[in-house]
Design a protein around this motif. Sequence first.
Motif, PDB file in Angstrom:
ATOM      1  N   LEU A  78      -8.489  15.737   0.692  1.00 43.24           N
ATOM      2  CA  LEU A  78      -8.250  14.313   0.919  1.00 43.24           C
ATOM      3  C   LEU A  78      -6.902  13.881   0.368  1.00 43.24           C
ATOM      4  CD1 LEU A  78     -11.699  12.808  -0.143  1.00 43.24           C
ATOM      5  CD2 LEU A  78     -10.960  13.509   2.149  1.00 43.24           C
ATOM      6  N   ARG A  79      -6.367  12.843   0.968  1.00 45.36           N
ATOM      7  CA  ARG A  79      -5.182  12.137   0.449  1.00 45.36           C
ATOM      8  C   ARG A  79      -5.681  10.910  -0.297  1.00 45.36           C
ATOM      9  NH1 ARG A  79      -0.669  14.000   2.796  1.00 45.36           N
ATOM     10  NH2 ARG A  79      -0.916  15.086   4.782  1.00 45.36           N
ATOM     11  N   THR A  80      -4.957  10.520  -1.306  1.00 48.88           N
ATOM     12  CA  THR A  80      -5.303   9.290  -2.026  1.00 48.88           C
ATOM     13  C   THR A  80      -4.185   8.271  -1.828  1.00 48.88           C
ATOM     14  OG1 THR A  80      -4.321  10.137  -4.068  1.00 48.88           O
ATOM     15  CG2 THR A  80      -6.696  10.422  -3.791  1.00 48.88           C
ATOM     16  N   GLY A  81      -4.542   7.046  -2.090  1.00 50.72           N
ATOM     17  CA  GLY A  81      -3.567   5.977  -1.995  1.00 50.72           C
ATOM     18  C   GLY A  81      -4.050   4.765  -2.759  1.00 50.72           C
ATOM     19  N   SER A  82      -3.266   3.711  -2.694  1.00 48.36           N
ATOM     20  CA  SER A  82      -3.669   2.473  -3.355  1.00 48.36           C
ATOM     21  C   SER A  82      -3.190   1.275  -2.548  1.00 48.36           C
ATOM     22  CB  SER A  82      -3.132   2.400  -4.783  1.00 48.36           C
ATOM     23  OG  SER A  82      -1.727   2.254  -4.779  1.00 48.36           O
ATOM     24  N   ILE A  83      -3.881   0.188  -2.766  1.00 51.62           N
ATOM     25  CA  ILE A  83      -3.554  -1.103  -2.166  1.00 51.62           C
ATOM     26  C   ILE A  83      -3.470  -2.099  -3.315  1.00 51.62           C
ATOM     27  CG2 ILE A  83      -4.349  -2.955  -0.640  1.00 51.62           C
ATOM     28  CD1 ILE A  83      -6.006  -0.758   0.853  1.00 51.62           C
ATOM     29  N   ASP A  84      -2.347  -2.815  -3.407  1.00 53.90           N
ATOM     30  CA  ASP A  84      -2.136  -3.801  -4.468  1.00 53.90           C
ATOM     31  C   ASP A  84      -1.898  -5.176  -3.871  1.00 53.90           C
ATOM     32  OD1 ASP A  84      -2.060  -2.557  -7.141  1.00 53.90           O
ATOM     33  OD2 ASP A  84      -0.476  -1.335  -6.252  1.00 53.90           O
ATOM     34  N   ALA A  85      -2.560  -6.169  -4.433  1.00 51.81           N
ATOM     35  CA  ALA A  85      -2.310  -7.551  -4.025  1.00 51.81           C
ATOM     36  C   ALA A  85      -0.871  -7.921  -4.400  1.00 51.81           C
ATOM     37  CB  ALA A  85      -3.288  -8.499  -4.709  1.00 51.81           C
ATOM     38  N   LEU A  86      -0.281  -8.801  -3.622  1.00 52.00           N
ATOM     39  CA  LEU A  86       1.093  -9.237  -3.905  1.00 52.00           C
ATOM     40  C   LEU A  86       1.233  -9.784  -5.322  1.00 52.00           C
ATOM     41  CD1 LEU A  86       2.223 -10.945  -0.582  1.00 52.00           C
ATOM     42  CD2 LEU A  86       3.084  -8.835  -1.597  1.00 52.00           C
ATOM     43  N   ASP A  87       0.228 -10.527  -5.791  1.00 53.32           N
ATOM     44  CA  ASP A  87       0.291 -11.106  -7.131  1.00 53.32           C
ATOM     45  C   ASP A  87      -0.251 -10.157  -8.203  1.00 53.32           C
ATOM     46  OD1 ASP A  87      -2.444 -11.182  -6.721  1.00 53.32           O
ATOM     47  OD2 ASP A  87      -2.615 -13.366  -6.914  1.00 53.32           O
ATOM     48  N   CYS A 120     -13.365   3.887  -0.602  1.00 52.63           N
ATOM     49  CA  CYS A 120     -12.484   2.878  -1.190  1.00 52.63           C
ATOM     50  C   CYS A 120     -13.224   2.204  -2.346  1.00 52.63           C
ATOM     51  CB  CYS A 120     -12.140   1.844  -0.121  1.00 52.63           C
ATOM     52  SG  CYS A 120     -11.307   0.365  -0.711  1.00 52.63           S
ATOM     53  N   PHE A 121     -12.523   2.002  -3.445  1.00 52.45           N
ATOM     54  CA  PHE A 121     -13.108   1.209  -4.528  1.00 52.45           C
ATOM     55  C   PHE A 121     -12.022   0.376  -5.186  1.00 52.45           C
ATOM     56  CE2 PHE A 121     -11.922   5.095  -6.825  1.00 52.45           C
ATOM     57  CZ  PHE A 121     -11.317   4.588  -7.966  1.00 52.45           C
ATOM     58  N   GLY A 122     -12.437  -0.636  -5.926  1.00 53.60           N
ATOM     59  CA  GLY A 122     -11.484  -1.471  -6.659  1.00 53.60           C
ATOM     60  C   GLY A 122     -11.889  -2.915  -6.632  1.00 53.60           C
ATOM     61  N   GLY A 123     -10.932  -3.758  -6.911  1.00 55.32           N
ATOM     62  CA  GLY A 123     -11.167  -5.195  -6.945  1.00 55.32           C
ATOM     63  C   GLY A 123     -10.198  -5.862  -7.895  1.00 55.32           C
ATOM     64  N   PHE A 166       0.837  -1.191   0.000  1.00 57.31           N
ATOM     65  CA  PHE A 166       0.000   0.000   0.000  1.00 57.31           C
ATOM     66  C   PHE A 166       0.870   1.237   0.000  1.00 57.31           C
ATOM     67  CE2 PHE A 166       0.867  -0.359   4.495  1.00 57.31           C
ATOM     68  CZ  PHE A 166       0.859   0.943   4.974  1.00 57.31           C
ATOM     69  N   VAL A 167       0.288   2.315  -0.497  1.00 56.76           N
ATOM     70  CA  VAL A 167       0.953   3.616  -0.499  1.00 56.76           C
ATOM     71  C   VAL A 167      -0.115   4.676  -0.290  1.00 56.76           C
ATOM     72  CG1 VAL A 167       0.820   3.907  -3.020  1.00 56.76           C
ATOM     73  CG2 VAL A 167       2.563   5.134  -1.733  1.00 56.76           C
ATOM     74  N   VAL A 168       0.237   5.729   0.435  1.00 57.58           N
ATOM     75  CA  VAL A 168      -0.629   6.899   0.602  1.00 57.58           C
ATOM     76  C   VAL A 168       0.212   8.096   0.193  1.00 57.58           C
ATOM     77  CG1 VAL A 168      -1.916   8.346   2.215  1.00 57.58           C
ATOM     78  CG2 VAL A 168      -1.962   5.854   2.465  1.00 57.58           C
ATOM     79  N   TRP A 169      -0.273   8.863  -0.772  1.00 58.50           N
ATOM     80  CA  TRP A 169       0.480   9.993  -1.284  1.00 58.50           C
ATOM     81  C   TRP A 169       0.257  11.231  -0.426  1.00 58.50           C
ATOM     82  CZ3 TRP A 169      -2.151   6.717  -4.778  1.00 58.50           C
ATOM     83  CH2 TRP A 169      -1.299   5.860  -5.488  1.00 58.50           C
ATOM     84  N   ASP A 170       1.222  12.150  -0.465  1.00 59.39           N
ATOM     85  CA  ASP A 170       1.196  13.354   0.360  1.00 59.39           C
ATOM     86  C   ASP A 170       0.239  14.427  -0.135  1.00 59.39           C
ATOM     87  OD1 ASP A 170       3.042  12.440   2.214  1.00 59.39           O
ATOM     88  OD2 ASP A 170       4.745  13.176   1.056  1.00 59.39           O
ATOM     89  N   SER A 208      -5.345  -7.801  -7.830  1.00 57.16           N
ATOM     90  CA  SER A 208      -6.349  -6.843  -7.363  1.00 57.16           C
ATOM     91  C   SER A 208      -5.679  -5.515  -7.056  1.00 57.16           C
ATOM     92  CB  SER A 208      -7.030  -7.337  -6.087  1.00 57.16           C
ATOM     93  OG  SER A 208      -7.709  -8.544  -6.317  1.00 57.16           O
ATOM     94  N   VAL A 209      -6.460  -4.456  -7.224  1.00 56.52           N
ATOM     95  CA  VAL A 209      -5.978  -3.119  -6.877  1.00 56.52           C
ATOM     96  C   VAL A 209      -7.153  -2.305  -6.349  1.00 56.52           C
ATOM     97  CG1 VAL A 209      -6.276  -2.180  -9.211  1.00 56.52           C
ATOM     98  CG2 VAL A 209      -4.622  -1.129  -7.646  1.00 56.52           C
ATOM     99  N   PHE A 210      -6.883  -1.480  -5.348  1.00 55.53           N
ATOM    100  CA  PHE A 210      -7.910  -0.649  -4.730  1.00 55.53           C
ATOM    101  C   PHE A 210      -7.395   0.779  -4.630  1.00 55.53           C
ATOM    102  CE2 PHE A 210      -8.323  -4.944  -3.243  1.00 55.53           C
ATOM    103  CZ  PHE A 210      -9.681  -5.194  -3.368  1.00 55.53           C
TER     104      PHE A 210
END
Length: 123
Positions: A78-87, A106-109, A30-34, A90-92
């Motif tokens: 707001l700050r934005t960020g993303s979550i990525d599955a190891l493989d 939060c959205f994605g899949g 995961f990452v959250v941008w400044d 999926s991305v959110f």
Amino acid sequence: MTRDDLIAMLRAQTPACGPARDTLIAGGDFVVWDGLVPANRHAGVFRGRMRSALRHGHTVDGLAESVDILKRAGEELLRTGSIDALDKSSVFTIFLNSTATVLVACFGGRRATTPLESAGAPE
């Protein structure tokens, strides 16, 4: 912000929060941008992407709910960020308040696969 902090923030804001939480628990990145952007600007951008996805027959978990939440948040920064599955399956996309202490939406899949990927690329 720690992984555990973000896991605790992912509740039932949208239908994508549970799968995003599971992705983090499984070790996803995961990452959250400044940068800070008004919520209603995000709402406009992602409303357009939602319409485009629907025209192409795609659905994105939590996108409609996120657009509504962002629209209601108005000028809130707001700050934005993303979550990525190891493989990378999926991305959110996540939206947090300006101090990154509250998850707003939060959205994605699962990432869409291309016909070549689903058929298996030659080695």
